[in-house]
Design an enzyme around this catalytic site. Structure first.
Site, short mmCIF file in Angstrom:
data_model
loop_
_atom_site.label_atom_id
_atom_site.label_comp_id
_atom_site.label_asym_id
_atom_site.label_seq_id
_atom_site.Cartn_x
_atom_site.Cartn_y
_atom_site.Cartn_z
N CYS A 41 -29.95 96.00 103.45
CA CYS A 41 -31.19 95.78 104.18
C CYS A 41 -32.29 95.39 103.21
CB CYS A 41 -31.58 97.05 104.92
SG CYS A 41 -30.49 97.37 106.27
N GLU A 42 -32.13 94.25 102.61
CA GLU A 42 -33.07 93.74 101.62
C GLU A 42 -32.98 92.22 101.69
OE1 GLU A 42 -34.82 95.40 99.10
OE2 GLU A 42 -34.06 97.38 99.70
N GLY A 46 -24.50 91.27 72.57
CA GLY A 46 -25.44 90.31 73.14
C GLY A 46 -24.88 88.91 73.32
N TYR A 90 -31.84 90.45 88.00
CA TYR A 90 -32.16 89.52 86.90
C TYR A 90 -32.20 88.07 87.34
CZ TYR A 90 -29.85 93.50 84.58
OH TYR A 90 -29.44 94.74 84.20
N TYR A 116 -21.06 94.70 83.93
CA TYR A 116 -22.32 95.16 84.52
C TYR A 116 -22.38 94.99 86.03
CZ TYR A 116 -23.67 95.09 79.60
OH TYR A 116 -23.71 95.30 78.25
N GLU A 152 -20.80 95.04 68.48
CA GLU A 152 -20.63 95.78 69.74
C GLU A 152 -20.64 94.87 70.96
OE1 GLU A 152 -23.05 99.88 68.66
OE2 GLU A 152 -24.18 98.20 69.51
N1 LLP Z 1 -24.98 97.47 71.91
C1 LLP Z 1 -26.08 98.04 72.43
C2 LLP Z 1 -26.79 99.04 71.67
C3 LLP Z 1 -26.51 97.68 73.71
O1 LLP Z 1 -27.60 98.24 74.21
C4 LLP Z 1 -25.78 96.73 74.45
C5 LLP Z 1 -26.19 96.33 75.79
C6 LLP Z 1 -24.62 96.17 73.87
C7 LLP Z 1 -24.26 96.55 72.60
C8 LLP Z 1 -23.76 95.17 74.58
O2 LLP Z 1 -24.44 94.01 74.95
P1 LLP Z 1 -23.61 92.78 75.53
O3 LLP Z 1 -22.66 92.32 74.44
O4 LLP Z 1 -22.87 93.25 76.70
O5 LLP Z 1 -24.63 91.78 75.85
N2 LLP Z 1 -27.24 95.22 82.59
C9 LLP Z 1 -27.59 94.00 81.87
C10 LLP Z 1 -27.16 94.06 80.42
C11 LLP Z 1 -27.78 95.22 79.68
C12 LLP Z 1 -27.28 95.32 78.28
C13 LLP Z 1 -27.69 96.60 77.67
N3 LLP Z 1 -27.23 96.82 76.35
C14 LLP Z 1 -26.93 92.81 82.58
O6 LLP Z 1 -26.27 93.03 83.58
O7 LLP Z 1 -27.11 91.68 82.16
#
Ligand code: LLP
Length: 435
Positions: free
Chosen positions: A359-360, A246, A332, A388, A288
């Protein structure tokens, strides 16, 4: 931008050690370019500021951010594990030769087949999301004669400041066992007495693209209270706590991305203090990060196809890609920044809205971008697209997916080929009555 490290004598934008105009000429556009060195630098930073600073910790890269085979190999060689969230991601990791024992298998709606696949491939941890999943997993483990190590995903009930689509730690979340209520308690009792699973501890992930450490720290405090409670009431000893990812990444050119230890130091100190005062042993900790590892290591190159000036209102620069290769702005409201890769020495005297080709009306990548005046054929480099984007790409409007090039020291390799029109219909068939 404007940093001379990123510009060569021709006034071209440099990325990953390469002239991006040259890369576009060689591989075509749209094109994802990923810098191997930047990914490795981020992994090194995780090692130096987290793995080497604290005992009994581990870090896994969240593959959902970007997971071609080559990425699995880089992550493996940097000594990190992998967070996987589907049979497809697990398949990819195994195909890359990634050691399954270093993987965490996630998901709020794993199928029975996926659980079977995870069991047979020997993933390190299955992160169980619900009582239903626990029941299915026990059945499958019993049938396979295995006893997998599991964590329970918990929604600790904290709200983090981010877009609601990427917020996951609140009590009403679809992810995990809510800490409030009895469901987690019942699951811990069941799993700690189970012959078919070995409960190691807990997992939380409160959301994505978060810049302040307060919600993460709060989640740690809440989890230690729960851990102490389980020890006292059930005698369950938590060996592992996975604190998710996150960690936010800055997209504006003037901002800076927080260091990862701005989060991990605060969480680890809180964890150690809270465990001490609650009289429980500090569990092994896993993090993570996804976006933090790979976002800034990627750019997307596009060619401007059309300029449309609507007097007094807006000038559109329409490009050869858009929401199909980067759905984040339309999904988002994510903000991006771009540079005119072949005109880095020119003054940014114009303002354009970068429009995608779908087309949006909502397929707008960047609004009000300051740039040198653009013409048809100019190259735009959208920055910070490593996370992503490729992983969320679609074939909407039957647009072929761009290629991914890995830019490394002295070489640039296609790690995912550009889709062809034939790829778009591969595997389709016409039923007899339509032939
Ligand atoms: N661990 C778990 C269980 C997760 O669900 C996620 C992300 C992460 C780690 C990694 O999160 P990060 O460090 O990348 O923030 N598609 C969205 C982001 C969705 C994240 C989903 N889970 C975007 O493009 O912002």
């Amino acid at each position: 931008m404007g940093n001379s490290d990123h510009i060569n004598e021709k006034g071209h934008f440099l990325f990953g050690g390469w002239d991006t105009v040259e890369l576009a000429g060689r591989f075509g556009t749209p094109l994802y370019v990923i810098s191997e060195e930047m990914i490795r630098a981020r992994c090194r930073s995780v090692r130096e500021t987290f793995l080497n600073r604290w005992e009994n910790v581990f870090a896994v890269y969240a593959g959902k951010a970007f997971l071609p085979l080559a990425m699995c190999r880089i992550v493996q060689s940097e000594g990190l594990g992998l967070d996987l969230v589907s049979g497809g991601e697990l398949y990819t990791a195994l195909a890359a030769g990634f050691p399954p024992e270093k993987t965490f298998f996630h998901g709020n709606s794993k199928t029975r087949e996926e659980l079977r696949f995870a069991l047979s491939s020997g993933v390190g941890r299955i992160v169980v999301d619900s009582m239903s999943e626990l029941e299915t997993l026990e059945e499958e483990a019993a049938a396979a004669g295995k006893k997998p190590a599991v964590l329970f995903r918990v929604a600790p009930g904290v709200d983090a400041h981010t877009h609601k689509y990427i917020l996951t730690g609140h009590t009403g979340s679809k992810f995990g066992f809510p800490l409030a209520g009895d469901s987690l308690n019942a699951a811990v009792r069941r799993a700690s007495a189970s012959e078919h699973v070995c409960l190691k501890g807990f997992h939380f992930h409160i959301g994505s693209q978060i810049f302040e450490n307060t919600s993460h720290v709060m989640a740690v405090e809440i989890m230690v209270r729960a851990i102490a409670g389980f020890k006292k009431e059930i005698g369950f000893v938590t060996e592992e706590l996975n604190m998710g990812g996150g960690y936010g990444v800055e997209f504006a050119p003037e901002g800076t991305t927080p260091r990862i230890d701005a989060f991990t130091d605060a969480m680890m100190r809180t964890l150690e203090e809270e465990c001490r005062s609650a009289g429980v042993d500090r569990p092994r900790v896993i993090i993570e990060p996804g976006r933090w590892i790979v976002s800034e290591a990627g750019i997307t190159l596009y060619t401007v196809q059309a300029i449309k000036k609507i007097d007094g209102i807006v000038t559109y620069a329409s490009i050869d890609g858009g929401m199909t290769d980067n759905p984040r702005p339309s999904l988002y409201g994510a903000k991006y920044w771009a540079v005119a890769a072949g005109k880095m020495n020119r003054e940014a005297s114009a303002k354009v809205t970068v429009a995608g080709r779908c087309c949006e009306s909502g397929d707008i990548l960047i609004e009000n971008l300051k740039t040198p005046p653009l013409e048809r054929g100019d190259l735009l480099a959208v920055l910070n697209t490593g996370a992503y984007t490729f992983s969320m790409a679609s074939n909407y409007n039957r647009l072929p997916r761009p290629a991914v090039v890995l830019a490394s020291e002295g070489r640039a390799d296609v790690i995912v080929p550009r889709q062809s029109y034939e790829d778009l219909i591969r595997g389709e068939s016409l039923p007899e009555h339509l032939r």
